[in-house]
Write a protein that holds these residues in place. Structure first.
Motif, PDB file in Angstrom:
ATOM      1  N   GLY A  88     -28.568  -2.505   6.030  1.00  0.00           N
ATOM      2  CA  GLY A  88     -27.500  -3.318   6.481  1.00  0.00           C
ATOM      3  C   GLY A  88     -26.866  -4.196   5.249  1.00  0.00           C
ATOM      4  N   TRP A  98     -26.223 -14.410   5.556  1.00  0.00           N
ATOM      5  CA  TRP A  98     -26.106 -13.751   6.755  1.00  0.00           C
ATOM      6  C   TRP A  98     -26.622 -12.458   6.542  1.00  0.00           C
ATOM      7  N   SER A  99     -27.165 -11.659   7.434  1.00  0.00           N
ATOM      8  CA  SER A  99     -27.882 -10.475   7.323  1.00  0.00           C
ATOM      9  C   SER A  99     -27.796  -9.578   8.419  1.00  0.00           C
ATOM     10  N   ASP A 100     -27.276  -8.395   8.298  1.00  0.00           N
ATOM     11  CA  ASP A 100     -27.178  -7.112   9.181  1.00  0.00           C
ATOM     12  C   ASP A 100     -28.296  -6.135   9.040  1.00  0.00           C
ATOM     13  N   LYS A 141     -31.274  -4.083   9.650  1.00  0.00           N
ATOM     14  CA  LYS A 141     -31.969  -3.847  10.945  1.00  0.00           C
ATOM     15  C   LYS A 141     -32.417  -2.358  10.842  1.00  0.00           C
ATOM     16  N   ASP A 192     -34.526  -6.438  13.356  1.00  0.00           N
ATOM     17  CA  ASP A 192     -33.720  -7.032  12.416  1.00  0.00           C
ATOM     18  C   ASP A 192     -34.095  -8.190  11.798  1.00  0.00           C
ATOM     19  N   SER A 236     -31.968 -11.437  11.139  1.00  0.00           N
ATOM     20  CA  SER A 236     -30.423 -11.918  11.255  1.00  0.00           C
ATOM     21  C   SER A 236     -29.941 -12.584  10.271  1.00  0.00           C
TER      22      SER A 236
END
Length: 506
Positions: A322, A349-351, A353, A375, A377
């Motif tokens: 991500g 911010w993190s996607d 997952k 994930d 997040s």
């Protein structure tokens, strides 16, 4: 003509009378025009990380009329890439730059789902091992950019080609075993953009994003049903491979990059060991963006009260992938001429997952649905940095504490409903390195790799089985969330601004 020029100058200085008769500047031949910036052949290497989402389908039909099964799955793919590139760029007088580039990459980008269930009831024992991905790829792309001094931002696009593979093996305790595998070379396309920066007269650094599309693969699959043994025949298909790639690298340009007035010679060693020409001491703030991923494992255990001896445990492993994006701030101190130390904090911010979704429909009444996303997040780090300064560049290593929110969820419908979830704030650690380059007195750009690690999460799990069977109770847990992060960004040095504000206040 050029060999005569020093003689003419010497004679003019020594004999004024002759100088009076010397040709005027208007009569002198015009100087050769400077070679256009960036016009050159080049060769280089790169390293990066990429990933995406891969979908697969498999279907079987038995020799027994009406008995069939079909499964669709979705998994995240991620992995490292490394390779080389070569090409040619041409600069126009109006600063527009056109070029052509080919690259070839080794790739570990793939999705993987491995799951095993052990149970006291043999009919519940299962095993699945599914892989899809890209073993290698290359591209041949046009590039178009606009030169701003040393800086060349550009867009790029063209044809892509690579080896796509997919394989899967599954065993069910009820007696069903299936397998299928296929590897093919596919042709697709790639597009993206990047920034290239001239470090010296021959060497340049680049940071690039590419979106890569390759058609999927498919083939025959075979299976064996429950006793009495009934052969099953079918097919599987991995849908299109769509992956996002971030990478950085170096290019060596034959003949130099043109007439930049302040560029040194093109020796790599001379660049590394050149005298620092920039003072890194001061506070800074900045922004960044990139891509990351890793592997996460999970385990779920169920027991059925009132039914002595009935229990099952499932372990699964999936890749994560991500985007990440955020901001950083810190302070550098130039301890000696070449050694720089500092501290930095960032928030992201993190996607990133893990995503495994699977739905199986088996005739005439079978149905299984599984959804197990895990994930991170958001996360942040506070790290020490130690680096080596040369010219306008700063190469560094970094490490420290990490913190973030880790989430794990899981649900399954298969004759009953089972599920569990948890979201927990975790502390961990981060380690990595990178490079910064000062573009102006206050602005610098960076490329960085970080490995961020968090301990897993755990919580209760519940299940409701068909009546008259009693409910199931259990727990789940995940392994370590380890994420490889490649990111690029810009920093603005604010110490001058702070000093001016303090002086004004006084």
């Amino acid at each position: 003509m050029r060999k005569l020029a020093p003689i003419v100058v010497f004679t003019a200085l020594s004999f004024p009378a002759f100088a009076a008769e010397a040709p005027s500047e208007e009569d002198a031949p015009p100087a050769a025009p400077p070679r256009p910036l960036w016009t050159s052949f080049y060769i280089g290497f790169n390293r990066g990380f990429g990933g995406g989402v891969l979908d697969s389908d498999v279907g079987f039909v038995s020799a027994v009329p009406g008995l069939s099964t079909a499964t669709t799955t979705t998994n995240r793919a991620s992995g490292f890439i490394a390779g080389g590139q070569f090409g040619y760029t041409y600069s126009f007088a109006n600063h527009f730059v056109l070029g052509l580039e080919s690259d070839f990459q080794w790739s570990d980008m793939r999705s993987s789902h491995q799951a095993t269930t052990f149970a006291t009831n043999p009919a519940l024992i299962t095993n699945a091992d599914i892989h899809s991905g890209i073993d290698w790829f290359g591209s041949t792309r046009a590039r178009a950019g606009y030169s701003v001094g040393r800086l060349l931002p550009y867009v790029t696009g063209g044809v892509a080609y690579g080896q796509v593979q997919s394989s899967g093996v599954q065993f069910l305790g009820s007696g069903l075993a299936t397998t299928g595998s296929r590897t093919n070379t596919r042709v697709g396309w790639a597009m993206g953009g990047g920034i290239e920066f001239a470090l010296n007269s021959n060497l340049s650094a680049k940071a690039e994003y590419l979106y890569l599309y390759l058609p999927g693969v498919g083939g025959g699959a075979t299976g064996v049903g429950a006793p009495p043994v009934t052969p099953m025949a079918g097919s599987f298909r991995t849908n299109s491979v769509d992956v996002h790639i971030v990478r950085s690298g170096l290019n060596y340009k034959f003949g130099g990059v043109g007439d930049f007035s302040n560029l040194a010679d093109g020796s790599l060693l001379a660049t590394i060991f050149s005298e620092p020409s920039y003072d890194w001491t001061g506070f800074y703030v900045g922004i960044n963006g990139g891509y990351g991923g890793g592997v996460v494992t999970g385990s779920t255990t169920f027991v059925q009260p009132g039914a002595p001896g009935l229990a099952e445990t499932t372990t699964a492993s999936n890749r994560t992938a991500g985007y990440v994006g955020g901001a950083q701030g810190g302070y550098n101190y130039q301890l000696t001429k070449n050694i720089v130390v500092g501290v930095e904090t960032d928030a992201q911010w993190s996607d990133v997952k893990a995503q495994h979704q699977a739905a199986t429909i088996g005739g005439p009444l079978g149905f299984v649905y599984t959804n197990t996303p895990n994930d991170v997040s958001w996360f942040g780090t506070t790290r020490l940095r130690a680096g080596y300064a040369s010219g306008n560049a700063l190469s560094y290593v970094t490490g420290g504490v990490a913190y973030g929110e880790v989430n794990a969820h899981g649900s399954q419908i298969s004759g009953g409903v089972f599920g569990g979830s948890a979201s927990q704030n975790k502390a961990g650690w981060a380690l990595g390195g990178g490079a910064m380059y000062a573009l102006t007195k206050n602005l610098s750009m960076r490329a960085e790799y970080l490995y961020v690690s968090f301990s897993g999460v755990s919580g209760p799990a519940y299940g409701v089985a068909p009546l008259p069977m009693p409910p199931l109770a259990g727990s789940f847990s995940t392994g370590t969330f380890g994420t490889n992060v490649f990111r690029f960004g810009f920093d603005w040095k604010v110490d001058g601004i702070i000093s001016s504000a303090v002086a004004a206040a006084q």
